[in-house]
Design a protein around this motif. Structure first.
Motif: not given
Length: 319
Positions: A148-149, A174-177, A311-318
């Motif tokens: 998580y970052i 991988p799978g981290g956010y 804004s809050v943006v979150y996303a995942r590494k595949p």
């Protein structure tokens, strides 16, 4: 809490200045490296790469901002659906207000907070340590290291956002956010109470120019979603909010948030603009203080129903 696309309901009885009352907070300091400039204290490491002070008043501002985010996010520290992260990184952690709370909430997560200023507390959870580091330099962590970052209010701090997001991508497992929360510094109104040419309108224009003159945009709230997606992250989610500036809403939670945010602006204003205006835009110190006085008067003027976008943006590494 109104979403980012809904107008904020206005309190028709918004006349009593006591709605804006606020009790100031104090924050402990352990700063050891700094420089003084126009009566404010700034970081010394990578001198000039960041624009905000790191003194007691700046840390008070961080506390106010942190509380405003907690009000906004229903007392949640984050929105990304993380589960049992092993390692977490908080970039631009400031005095470590969010970082300490996160480490206490996730005691099994090895947490690192980085910043240009050594102003973090000496007393901290055992799973947390702080490092003085520049996130715009090459990262020294192993690839695929963090689960998580977290990034918050890094606006005006990064010249090359695609490069920054690539570093985040490369160093997430991988799978981290990744999760980023940003404020838009441009005051707006839905009812036309901010009119072209008035003080709050000019404030927004100056914010854009300040970032341009510094070479690091203050407008990352507007483009971070797209840049994070371009970096290769998937499941990119953006949640938008409106923060009233003042207790002018008839919604109880927004009224409380507006009270905090008004004091956020009042406390932060000098630190937001002083270095920008004097070092990069040719203003005198006296000119900045005159403008600050005009801005504070405008911020407290009850004819305005001003807000700023968040804004809050979150996303995942595949995987």
């Amino acid at each position: 809490m109104a979403s980012g696309n809904e107008p904020i309901p206005i309190d028709d009885d918004y006349t009593d200045a006591s709605d804006d009352s606020f009790s100031r907070m104090s924050i402990a300091s352990s700063a050891s490296q700094y420089r003084l400039e126009n009566g404010r204290r700034y970081h010394a490491y990578r001198d000039g790469q960041y624009w905000a002070p790191n003194d007691k008043q700046a840390r008070t501002v961080e506390q106010i901002s942190h509380h405003a985010f907690l009000l906004t996010m229903n007392d949640k520290l984050l929105l990304a659906p993380i589960q049992n992260p092993r390692r977490a990184l908080d970039i631009g952690c400031g005095a470590g207000t969010w970082t300490v709370d996160f480490a206490e909430a996730y005691p099994n997560t090895a947490t690192v907070g980085t910043d240009l200023s050594p102003i973090q507390p000496d007393t901290r959870p055992p799973n947390l340590h702080f490092e003085i580091d520049d996130c715009c330099s090459a990262w020294v962590y192993p690839k695929d290291h963090f689960d998580y970052i977290h990034v918050r209010q890094l606006y005006g701090s990064v010249a090359d956002w695609p490069k920054f997001y690539k570093e985040c991508y490369d160093h997430l497992a991988p799978g981290g956010y990744i999760e980023q929360a940003e404020l838009n510094p441009v005051p707006k109104s839905d009812d036309g109470s901010i009119t072209p040419g008035d003080t709050l309108d000019e404030c927004g224009k100056l914010a854009v120019r300040a970032g341009e003159s510094f070479g690091k945009s203050l407008m990352v709230e507007e483009f971070m979603h797209d840049e994070i997606a371009k970096a290769g992250f998937t499941n990119v989610v953006r949640i938008r909010y409106k923060w009233p500036i003042g207790a002018w809403s008839n919604d109880a939670r927004l009224k409380e948030l507006g009270r905090w945010n008004l004091n956020h602006w009042i406390e932060a204003l000098e630190g937001w603009v002083l270095r920008f205006f004097t070092k990069h835009m040719g203003w005198t110190y006296e000119g900045v203080q005159k403008w600050n006085a005009e801005m504070r008067q405008a911020l407290k003027d009850r004819k305005y129903h001003a807000y700023q976008e968040v804004s809050v943006v979150y996303a995942r590494k595949p995987l």
